[in-house]
Design a protein around this motif. Structure first.
Motif, PDB file in Angstrom:
ATOM      1  N   GLY A 100      -2.724   5.962  -6.660  1.00 40.70           N
ATOM      2  CA  GLY A 100      -3.691   5.716  -5.592  1.00 40.70           C
ATOM      3  C   GLY A 100      -3.729   6.840  -4.587  1.00 40.70           C
TER       4      GLY A 100
ATOM      5  N   ASN B  22      -4.410   9.519  -1.941  1.00 39.61           N
ATOM      6  CA  ASN B  22      -5.473   9.848  -0.986  1.00 39.61           C
ATOM      7  C   ASN B  22      -4.932  10.891  -0.007  1.00 39.61           C
ATOM      8  OD1 ASN B  22      -3.911   8.361   0.850  1.00 39.61           O
ATOM      9  ND2 ASN B  22      -5.326   6.631   0.933  1.00 39.61           N
TER      10      ASN B  22
ATOM     11  N   VAL C  70       3.589   4.791   1.175  1.00 40.43           N
ATOM     12  CA  VAL C  70       2.680   3.748   0.691  1.00 40.43           C
ATOM     13  C   VAL C  70       1.918   3.098   1.841  1.00 40.43           C
ATOM     14  CG1 VAL C  70       2.544   1.499  -0.440  1.00 40.43           C
ATOM     15  CG2 VAL C  70       3.956   3.308  -1.426  1.00 40.43           C
ATOM     16  N   ASP C  71       2.617   2.708   2.902  1.00 39.52           N
ATOM     17  CA  ASP C  71       1.945   2.065   4.038  1.00 39.52           C
ATOM     18  C   ASP C  71       0.973   3.009   4.716  1.00 39.52           C
ATOM     19  OD1 ASP C  71       3.129  -0.399   3.703  1.00 39.52           O
ATOM     20  OD2 ASP C  71       4.773  -0.003   5.097  1.00 39.52           O
TER      21      ASP C  71
ATOM     22  N   LYS D 105      -2.220   3.111   2.783  1.00 34.76           N
ATOM     23  CA  LYS D 105      -3.012   1.899   3.012  1.00 34.76           C
ATOM     24  C   LYS D 105      -3.712   1.944   4.370  1.00 34.76           C
ATOM     25  CE  LYS D 105      -0.070  -1.174   0.227  1.00 34.76           C
ATOM     26  NZ  LYS D 105       0.870  -2.333   0.287  1.00 34.76           N
ATOM     27  N   ASP D 106      -3.002   2.423   5.387  1.00 32.04           N
ATOM     28  CA  ASP D 106      -3.586   2.505   6.731  1.00 32.04           C
ATOM     29  C   ASP D 106      -4.724   3.509   6.796  1.00 32.04           C
ATOM     30  OD1 ASP D 106      -1.934   0.592   7.765  1.00 32.04           O
ATOM     31  OD2 ASP D 106      -0.484   1.994   8.618  1.00 32.04           O
TER      32      ASP D 106
ATOM     33  N   VAL E 142      -7.175   3.588   4.858  1.00 32.92           N
ATOM     34  CA  VAL E 142      -8.409   2.922   4.431  1.00 32.92           C
ATOM     35  C   VAL E 142      -8.932   2.082   5.592  1.00 32.92           C
ATOM     36  CG1 VAL E 142      -9.446   1.343   2.765  1.00 32.92           C
ATOM     37  CG2 VAL E 142      -7.582   2.851   2.054  1.00 32.92           C
ATOM     38  N   LYS E 143     -10.012   2.541   6.216  1.00 31.96           N
ATOM     39  CA  LYS E 143     -10.584   1.860   7.372  1.00 31.96           C
ATOM     40  C   LYS E 143     -12.101   1.808   7.243  1.00 31.96           C
ATOM     41  CE  LYS E 143      -6.939   3.468  10.515  1.00 31.96           C
ATOM     42  NZ  LYS E 143      -6.640   4.154  11.799  1.00 31.96           N
TER      43      LYS E 143
ATOM     44  N   ALA F  36      -6.043  -7.134   7.208  1.00 29.97           N
ATOM     45  CA  ALA F  36      -5.765  -5.718   6.987  1.00 29.97           C
ATOM     46  C   ALA F  36      -5.694  -4.918   8.272  1.00 29.97           C
ATOM     47  CB  ALA F  36      -6.840  -5.109   6.080  1.00 29.97           C
TER      48      ALA F  36
END
Length: 331
Positions: A91, A93, A118-119, A122-123, A125-126, A137
């Motif tokens: 994943g 990015n 990893v976190d 994820k953060d 993605v907004k 989320a």
């Protein structure tokens, strides 16, 4: 240093490698490996092997791949046999890549970095409008940052030792952008970014853009010069590790004279405008700029001339001498 391999279908890995270099500067022991449409598993397996072989340390290697279960992922998995310290994160990015680069300053294990990034990925993605984000989320870190506001703390309260900590201060015409929000923020680890500008503090749109550009877990504020002078003396900011951004060296000088105790000032970007000369690719100056920087030096302020953390600093005296020559030639 942990080696990092970026691997993908098509040119994605090469593109994200270039983007990471633009933001964080050149990185040693990093390789981009791509699977072309005309190639097969054996081809990318060999490319992955060659990438690892080019690293200084082949015991600690982190693979960032585009897709779990895809050919790049599968071939990395085959290559990992017998290498218990290696790790894969899928994943991929840009926030993940930048965080991996920054983590190498403090982490020596590929697996430790893998867990950490990893976190952050994820953060990254907004949505905008923010209301489109699923309720579950909403980043917890953003709420924690909001809770640090001194607005609810009575005046005169002393937090920590009562003195704000300046972990980094920079002159940058663009203020808060990718190189600052990722590269410098990761390198200096502030918990608050403060843009100090009379002009920007009156511009609602720019203030909002600055707030939104802050990385997860770091609050961004825009304040006028007089407000910054008050913040510098406010004991409620004792636990604050601040990254200061100024549009101009004149603003930085005014803040320092007003009580903001800086020992070092990074000169990162000064845009060209009429009457200025191009001193290098990112710095343009006029006589007032040169005089201001020299005054800062005379006050004992160290000038750190570089764009991103991985750049080697330029000699400020040589740069100012070159700037003066160019200004004199223009007259």
């Amino acid at each position: 240093m942990v080696g990092i391999v970026l691997a993908s279908h098509g040119g994605f890995a090469e593109g994200i490698y270039q983007s990471g270099e633009m933001i964080f500067g050149h990185q040693d022991n990093v390789a981009a490996v791509i699977l072309k449409p005309s190639e097969g598993p054996e081809d990318i397996f060999q490319k992955l092997s060659d990438a690892v072989a080019s690293f200084d340390d082949q015991e600690e290697v982190l693979f960032l791949v585009d897709l779990w279960g895809g050919t790049p992922f599968n071939q990395v998995s085959n290559l990992m046999d017998g290498h218990e310290k290696w790790a894969i994160v899928s994943g991929m990015n840009l926030p993940m890549v930048i965080e991996a680069y920054a983590s190498r300053f403090s982490m020596e294990s590929a697996q430790e970095i893998a867990t950490h990034i990893v976190d952050v990925a994820k953060d990254g993605v907004k949505t905008k409008p923010e209301s489109l984000m699923p309720a579950e989320a909403t980043p917890v870190a953003e709420k924690a940052a909001d809770d640090q506001s001194t607005g609810a703390i009575p005046e005169g309260t002393v937090i920590g030792d009562g003195k704000i900590k300046y972990v980094f201060a920079r002159v940058d015409t663009r203020l808060l952008h990718g190189q600052v929000a990722t590269g410098w923020t990761k390198a200096m680890n502030p918990n608050r970014i403060i843009v100090v500008s009379d002009n920007v503090s009156k511009d609602t749109l720019r203030k909002d853009m600055i707030r939104q550009a802050a990385p997860a877990g770091v609050r961004a504020n825009t304040v006028p010069l007089k407000k910054m002078e008050a913040v510098a003396k406010d004991p409620r900011f004792g636990n604050t590790k601040a990254l200061l951004l100024f549009e101009t060296p004149q603003d930085a000088l005014a803040a320092i004279k007003g009580g903001v105790e800086l020992k070092e000032l990074n000169i990162g970007s000064m845009a060209y405008s009429e009457g200025k000369v191009n001193v290098n690719k990112v710095l343009s100056m006029n006589q007032d700029d040169i005089d201001t920087l020299r005054e800062l030096q005379s006050m004992g302020i160290k000038l750190d001339i570089r764009k991103v953390p991985s750049d080697s600093p330029e000699d400020p005296d040589a740069l100012l001498k070159r700037a003066q020559q160019l200004v004199d030639e223009q007259k």
